[in-house]
Design a protein around this motif. Structure first.
Motif, PDB file in Angstrom:
ATOM      1  N   GLY A 199      51.823  35.321  31.136  1.00  0.00           N
ATOM      2  CA  GLY A 199      52.402  36.649  31.221  1.00  0.00           C
ATOM      3  C   GLY A 199      52.365  37.165  32.641  1.00  0.00           C
ATOM      4  O   GLY A 199      52.192  36.404  33.599  1.00  0.00           O
ATOM      5  N   CYS A 200      52.523  38.459  32.777  1.00  0.00           N
ATOM      6  CA  CYS A 200      52.432  39.066  34.098  1.00  0.00           C
ATOM      7  C   CYS A 200      51.623  40.354  34.010  1.00  0.00           C
ATOM      8  O   CYS A 200      51.656  41.061  33.002  1.00  0.00           O
ATOM      9  CB  CYS A 200      53.818  39.329  34.684  1.00  0.00           C
ATOM     10  SG  CYS A 200      54.824  40.481  33.754  1.00  0.00           S
ATOM     11  N   LEU A 201      50.884  40.583  35.078  1.00  0.00           N
ATOM     12  CA  LEU A 201      50.082  41.802  35.196  1.00  0.00           C
ATOM     13  C   LEU A 201      50.881  42.821  35.998  1.00  0.00           C
ATOM     14  O   LEU A 201      51.249  42.579  37.140  1.00  0.00           O
ATOM     15  CB  LEU A 201      48.759  41.499  35.900  1.00  0.00           C
ATOM     16  CG  LEU A 201      47.740  42.639  35.932  1.00  0.00           C
ATOM     17  CD1 LEU A 201      47.203  42.902  34.524  1.00  0.00           C
ATOM     18  CD2 LEU A 201      46.600  42.309  36.877  1.00  0.00           C
ATOM     19  N   VAL A 202      51.159  43.956  35.371  1.00  0.00           N
ATOM     20  CA  VAL A 202      51.945  45.010  36.009  1.00  0.00           C
ATOM     21  C   VAL A 202      50.985  46.130  36.399  1.00  0.00           C
ATOM     22  O   VAL A 202      50.376  46.759  35.542  1.00  0.00           O
ATOM     23  CB  VAL A 202      53.029  45.543  35.055  1.00  0.00           C
ATOM     24  CG1 VAL A 202      53.859  46.620  35.737  1.00  0.00           C
ATOM     25  CG2 VAL A 202      53.921  44.403  34.571  1.00  0.00           C
ATOM     26  N   THR A 203      50.860  46.364  37.703  1.00  0.00           N
ATOM     27  CA  THR A 203      49.906  47.353  38.214  1.00  0.00           C
ATOM     28  C   THR A 203      50.654  48.538  38.805  1.00  0.00           C
ATOM     29  O   THR A 203      51.510  48.377  39.680  1.00  0.00           O
ATOM     30  CB  THR A 203      48.996  46.739  39.293  1.00  0.00           C
ATOM     31  OG1 THR A 203      48.328  45.593  38.742  1.00  0.00           O
ATOM     32  CG2 THR A 203      47.954  47.749  39.755  1.00  0.00           C
ATOM     33  N   ASN A 208      46.078  51.300  37.768  1.00  0.00           N
ATOM     34  CA  ASN A 208      45.963  50.859  36.385  1.00  0.00           C
ATOM     35  C   ASN A 208      47.006  49.786  36.083  1.00  0.00           C
ATOM     36  O   ASN A 208      48.062  49.737  36.719  1.00  0.00           O
ATOM     37  CB  ASN A 208      46.130  52.032  35.426  1.00  0.00           C
ATOM     38  CG  ASN A 208      44.862  52.848  35.322  1.00  0.00           C
ATOM     39  OD1 ASN A 208      43.815  52.470  35.832  1.00  0.00           O
ATOM     40  ND2 ASN A 208      44.951  53.983  34.660  1.00  0.00           N
ATOM     41  N   SER A 209      46.720  48.958  35.066  1.00  0.00           N
ATOM     42  CA  SER A 209      47.583  47.805  34.788  1.00  0.00           C
ATOM     43  C   SER A 209      47.841  47.633  33.294  1.00  0.00           C
ATOM     44  O   SER A 209      47.067  48.101  32.451  1.00  0.00           O
ATOM     45  CB  SER A 209      46.949  46.515  35.331  1.00  0.00           C
ATOM     46  OG  SER A 209      46.694  46.601  36.704  1.00  0.00           O
ATOM     47  N   ILE A 210      48.935  46.952  32.988  1.00  0.00           N
ATOM     48  CA  ILE A 210      49.214  46.462  31.639  1.00  0.00           C
ATOM     49  C   ILE A 210      49.599  44.988  31.747  1.00  0.00           C
ATOM     50  O   ILE A 210      50.049  44.528  32.809  1.00  0.00           O
ATOM     51  CB  ILE A 210      50.350  47.244  30.936  1.00  0.00           C
ATOM     52  CG1 ILE A 210      51.650  47.194  31.759  1.00  0.00           C
ATOM     53  CG2 ILE A 210      49.926  48.675  30.656  1.00  0.00           C
ATOM     54  CD1 ILE A 210      52.849  47.803  31.037  1.00  0.00           C
ATOM     55  N   PHE A 211      49.414  44.254  30.658  1.00  0.00           N
ATOM     56  CA  PHE A 211      49.757  42.835  30.610  1.00  0.00           C
ATOM     57  C   PHE A 211      50.959  42.651  29.697  1.00  0.00           C
ATOM     58  O   PHE A 211      50.958  43.116  28.551  1.00  0.00           O
ATOM     59  CB  PHE A 211      48.577  42.020  30.090  1.00  0.00           C
ATOM     60  CG  PHE A 211      48.848  40.546  29.971  1.00  0.00           C
ATOM     61  CD1 PHE A 211      48.933  39.745  31.102  1.00  0.00           C
ATOM     62  CD2 PHE A 211      49.020  39.963  28.721  1.00  0.00           C
ATOM     63  CE1 PHE A 211      49.175  38.383  31.001  1.00  0.00           C
ATOM     64  CE2 PHE A 211      49.262  38.602  28.599  1.00  0.00           C
ATOM     65  CZ  PHE A 211      49.345  37.806  29.744  1.00  0.00           C
ATOM     66  N   LEU A 212      52.000  41.995  30.213  1.00  0.00           N
ATOM     67  CA  LEU A 212      53.200  41.709  29.418  1.00  0.00           C
ATOM     68  C   LEU A 212      53.270  40.208  29.167  1.00  0.00           C
ATOM     69  O   LEU A 212      53.562  39.428  30.081  1.00  0.00           O
ATOM     70  CB  LEU A 212      54.456  42.179  30.155  1.00  0.00           C
ATOM     71  CG  LEU A 212      54.581  43.680  30.427  1.00  0.00           C
ATOM     72  CD1 LEU A 212      55.846  43.972  31.245  1.00  0.00           C
ATOM     73  CD2 LEU A 212      54.613  44.474  29.129  1.00  0.00           C
ATOM     74  N   PRO A 213      52.982  39.777  27.936  1.00  0.00           N
ATOM     75  CA  PRO A 213      53.038  38.339  27.643  1.00  0.00           C
ATOM     76  C   PRO A 213      54.477  37.826  27.582  1.00  0.00           C
ATOM     77  O   PRO A 213      55.395  38.573  27.234  1.00  0.00           O
ATOM     78  CB  PRO A 213      52.357  38.237  26.277  1.00  0.00           C
ATOM     79  CG  PRO A 213      52.556  39.580  25.654  1.00  0.00           C
ATOM     80  CD  PRO A 213      52.544  40.579  26.778  1.00  0.00           C
TER      81      PRO A 213
END
Length: 284
Positions: A199-203, A208-213
């Motif tokens: 996935g990718c880590l969106v910061t 703060n971050s979210i993970f999009l698989p």
């Protein structure tokens, strides 16, 4: 004759004795004046020392009308300031994460708060369920897109078509095309692997971050296994005609774009939350 003193000699001797007495008396007076002077000097020095000792005494609050601040008070004030800073930091942290209607969200410093996982996922790294555009039910075999050909252009917050609102309730909804474009423009993207999930880590701008698989996709209810871990497709709430709608495209290597595609593809959904209902065309 030896030993005989004349009258003149006797007078001379008397004069010498008198001079000696006068000289002795003068010396005695002189020594007395010196001693007296030294005594006065010593007395003045003692007065100066006593005065300085009095002025340098420790400050006693009971003897003064001025406000007195003890060391304990200063330490208590420092502890209070430190505690306030910690509380403010915790409050700020609490404002950047939270739970709405049973689902977690993260504030990335953008116009909306983003969910931490996809619809149907039990953890932030799981793929979740797949939906055709505008269908509140996840796809099943031999199913086709129900909104294909319908003149619908923005379904964010629409109970009939918004799967995020339908599944999670409250004020959760599908993100719009503009909100995904904001995500791409203002966030940093990094490739990330969590266990077996690519996935990718969106910061966001605030750290703060979210993970999009990279959950892959399905087409006409047929799941494409080869796309899992290679691509990610996330629906927006915005369409551009009666047959196509916009989606977020993630390629392995974390290249994000917003494209348009046929509504019949099965993609994942990452909801957003913005503390207010939003129904209508995407005019941001």
């Amino acid at each position: 004759m030896r030993g005989y003193k004349t009258k003149d000699n006797m007078m001379q001797d008397a004069s010498n004795d008198h001079n000696k007495k006068v000289s002795y008396n003068n010396n005695s007076k002189k020594n007395g004046l010196i001693k007296y002077f030294l005594f006065i000097v010593l007395f003045i020095v003692l007065l100066i020392v006593a005065h300085n000792l009095h002025n340098n005494q420790p400050y006693i609050p009971e003897l003064s009308n001025e406000e007195y601040v003890s060391n304990d008070t200063i330490l208590n004030c420092a502890d209070s300031i430190q505690n306030n800073e910690v509380n403010e930091a915790n409050e700020k942290k609490d404002q950047l994460t939270g739970v709405h209607n049973g689902h977690e969200w993260v504030d990335l410093g953008l116009s909306v708060k983003w969910a931490t996982c996809n619809i149907g996922a039990k953890a932030y790294y799981e793929y979740g369920k797949y939906f055709t555009w505008g269908d509140i039910n996840s796809i099943k075999r031999d199913e086709y897109c129900k909104t294909f050909g319908e003149e619908i252009y923005d379904i964010s917050g629409d109970k009939e078509y918004d799967a995020a609102l339908s599944h999670w309730g409250g004020q959760w909804r599908l993100p719009t095309k503009t909100e995904f474009e904001e995500l791409i423009e203002k966030c940093t993207i990094k490739e990330k692997v969590v266990g077996k999930y690519n996935g990718c880590l969106v910061t966001g701008p605030n750290g703060n971050s979210i993970f999009l698989p990279l959950a892959g996709l399905s087409q006409n209810a047929e799941f494409d296994d080869e796309t899992v871990g290679e691509v990610g497709r996330y629906w927006t709430a915005t369409s551009n005609d009666k047959e196509c709608a916009y989606y977020l495209d993630i390629e392995y290597g974390n290249v994000l774009h917003v494209y348009s595609v046929g509504r019949f593809y099965g993609y994942t959904i990452r909801p957003v939350y913005d503390n207010k209902e939003r129904i209508g065309f995407d005019d941001l």
